[in-house]
Design an enzyme around this catalytic site. Structure first.
Site, PDB file in Angstrom:
ATOM      1  NE  ARG A  49       0.184   1.395   3.388  1.00 30.83           N
ATOM      2  CZ  ARG A  49       1.107   2.298   3.575  1.00 30.83           C
ATOM      3  NH1 ARG A  49       2.386   1.931   3.616  1.00 30.83           N
ATOM      4  NH2 ARG A  49       0.843   3.568   3.707  1.00 30.83           N
ATOM      5  N   GLY A  50       0.261   2.397  -0.057  1.00 30.90           N
ATOM      6  CA  GLY A  50       1.034   3.628  -0.214  1.00 30.90           C
ATOM      7  C   GLY A  50       1.115   3.921  -1.708  1.00 30.90           C
ATOM      8  CB  ALA A  51       0.446   7.025  -3.624  1.00 33.25           C
ATOM      9  NE  ARG A  87      -6.155   0.935  -1.882  1.00 35.03           N
ATOM     10  CZ  ARG A  87      -5.476   1.388  -0.817  1.00 35.03           C
ATOM     11  NH1 ARG A  87      -4.211   1.052  -0.647  1.00 35.03           N
ATOM     12  NH2 ARG A  87      -6.061   2.169   0.071  1.00 35.03           N
ATOM     13  CD  GLN A 197      -3.105   2.742   6.772  1.00 35.79           C
ATOM     14  OE1 GLN A 197      -3.694   3.107   7.786  1.00 35.79           O
ATOM     15  NE2 GLN A 197      -3.734   2.557   5.632  1.00 35.79           N
ATOM     16  CG  ASP A 238      -2.987   8.245  -1.245  1.00 39.06           C
ATOM     17  OD1 ASP A 238      -2.999   8.785  -0.125  1.00 39.06           O
ATOM     18  OD2 ASP A 238      -2.533   7.101  -1.450  1.00 39.06           O
ATOM     19  CG  ASN A 248      -2.288  11.630   2.810  1.00 38.00           C
ATOM     20  OD1 ASN A 248      -1.740  10.767   2.141  1.00 38.00           O
ATOM     21  ND2 ASN A 248      -1.970  11.824   4.079  1.00 38.00           N
ATOM     22  CE  LYS A 249      -5.137   5.621   4.403  1.00 37.96           C
ATOM     23  NZ  LYS A 249      -6.102   4.838   3.584  1.00 37.96           N
TER      24      LYS A 249
HETATM   25  O1  MRU Z   1      -4.511   3.215   2.146  1.00 42.24           O
HETATM   26  P1  MRU Z   1      -3.025   3.411   2.051  1.00 42.24           P
HETATM   27  O2  MRU Z   1      -2.270   2.866   3.204  1.00 42.24           O
HETATM   28  O3  MRU Z   1      -2.478   2.978   0.717  1.00 42.24           O
HETATM   29  O4  MRU Z   1      -2.859   4.988   2.112  1.00 42.24           O
HETATM   30  C1  MRU Z   1      -1.583   5.552   2.055  1.00 42.24           C
HETATM   31  C2  MRU Z   1      -1.570   6.991   2.245  1.00 42.24           C
HETATM   32  O5  MRU Z   1      -2.579   7.642   2.375  1.00 42.24           O
HETATM   33  C3  MRU Z   1      -0.224   7.655   2.205  1.00 42.24           C
HETATM   34  O6  MRU Z   1      -0.197   8.755   3.051  1.00 42.24           O
HETATM   35  C4  MRU Z   1       0.016   8.110   0.778  1.00 42.24           C
HETATM   36  O7  MRU Z   1       0.000   7.038  -0.099  1.00 42.24           O
HETATM   37  C5  MRU Z   1       1.267   8.876   0.621  1.00 42.24           C
HETATM   38  S1  MRU Z   1       2.756   7.909   0.691  1.00 42.24           S
HETATM   39  C6  MRU Z   1       3.277   7.695  -0.899  1.00 42.24           C
END
Ligand code: MRU
Length: 360
Positions: A49-51, A87, A197, A238, A248-249
């Site tokens: 996970r993470g963009a 996603r 996270q 993201d 973002n999250k």
């Molecule tokens: O749902 P996730 O864990 O994939 O969400 C991740 C985030 O929101 C991060 O803050 C975001 O991807 C930036 S890090 C490259």
């Protein structure tokens, strides 16, 4: 580089091995991805996970498809469409798949070209995050000098470290750089309900790096800011729209509101491939992922016997809702830390980045 990065690496036989982030911080397990469906599944179930890392696994997923379908373009396209839809919010996913497909349009050596291009994307990400680290750390030094601070307290939300984007992270890159420069920093880590996270991943990364940090419940940030205990907020993103609105999250928006109310600088760190230049208005147009309500009802943790288990924390029968992301409007963002420097969150500054390639 040979396709070897901290959260994922190509094996000699061409399979992709990734750290299975679902087991952290308790166990460092890995998972081997052999097919496009494996890559798709790993993105969906948040093994990765993470963009940034989602984009990399998508790119390698296109390579796995090329290998699996013996360079059959129609089948590769079909598998790519499936990966692209795994996603909805992080735009690096779509960006990476589109770049892979564009690259092989006229290729006579599809499998190897796919492999090379996925590695090129990953190598560029490594460079991008190093630059983000340097520019972000310059910002830290400037704020410290302006305010005559000896110790610097940064608050971050979710995980935007190397588990989320190769190989230094986005929001965490300036912190890693600050450590290298010998700056005395301390990080407030939002736990980031419901998937935690922050509590599980950011704390694990910072602990491993020896960076002082404290995990806080998501609702604590505002209180800390009111009492002068946060000097800067840095989060990742993201997807950032052309007008500077940032996805973002979930919960990032509330931190930005609290930062604004308390005069705390609020920065978003992101590489250029996280901009969606075609999206004019983030609040209006960015799709927000809806995730299973089970993630709200259930919590994973380690019990006293050392077994990892999932427990329910809500009454059976109550409903829950689980938006994966929210949008922080540009007006609440002090600056965007990119590999090209720190820019203002407005259309004029953002569109200047369109089409620029990674600095070497
Ligand atoms: O749902 P996730 O864990 O994939 O969400 C991740 C985030 O929101 C991060 O803050 C975001 O991807 C930036 S890090 C490259």
């Amino acid at each position: 580089m040979q396709g070897i990065y901290k959260p994922l690496w190509l094996k000699n036989n061409g399979d992709l091995e990734v750290i299975d982030q679902r087991y952290l911080p308790f166990e460092k397990k890995t998972r081997v991805l052999k097919t496009a469906s494996d890559a798709c599944e790993a993105i969906k179930d948040m093994t990765v996970r993470g963009a940034g890392v989602i984009g990399n696994v998508a790119a390698f997923g296109v390579y796995l498809a090329a290998r699996e379908f013996d360079a059959d373009i129609a089948k590769i396209k079909e598998a790519s469409a499936m990966i692209r839809a795994s996603r909805p919010t992080a735009v690096n996913l779509m960006w990476a798949v589109d770049r892979m497909l564009a690259h092989i349009r006229h290729s006579s050596d599809v499998v190897n070209d796919c492999k090379r291009e996925a590695i090129a994307i990953a190598d560029e990400d490594v460079l991008r995050t190093q630059k983000i680290g340097a520019f972000g750390c310059d910002m830290i030094e400037q704020i410290m000098a302006d305010n005559k601070l000896k110790t610097f307290n940064i608050l971050t939300h979710c995980n935007a470290g190397w588990l989320a984007i190769l190989d230094s992270g986005s929001a965490l890159a300036p912190m890693y750089e600050a450590q290298k420069r010998g700056i005395d920093i301390h990080v407030w880590v939002d736990e980031t309900r419901p998937r935690n996270q922050g509590a599980s991943l950011t704390s694990w990364e910072l602990l491993d790096a020896g960076i002082p940090h404290t995990i806080i419940p998501d609702n604590t940030g505002g209180h800390l800011m009111q009492h002068g205990q946060v000097d800067m907020v840095i989060t990742g993103a993201d997807r950032v729209a052309a007008n500077g609105d940032a996805a973002n999250k979930i919960g990032t928006y509330l931190k930005a509101l609290a930062a604004k109310d308390n005069g705390v600088p609020f920065y978003i760190a992101l590489p250029i491939n996280t901009f969606d230049f075609d999206c004019e208005n983030g609040v209006r147009d960015i799709e927000i992922e809806m995730r299973s309500e089970d993630e709200v009802h259930m919590m994973q943790g380690m019990n006293k016997r050392g077994d990892v288990e999932c427990v329910r924390i809500t009454p059976e029968g109550s409903k829950a809702i689980n938006y994966g992301f929210d949008i922080t409007p540009a007006r609440l963002i002090t600056g965007l830390i990119t590999e090209m420097g720190v820019i203002s969150p407005n259309k004029e500054a953002i569109l200047k980045l369109k089409g620029l390639s990674t600095p070497t």
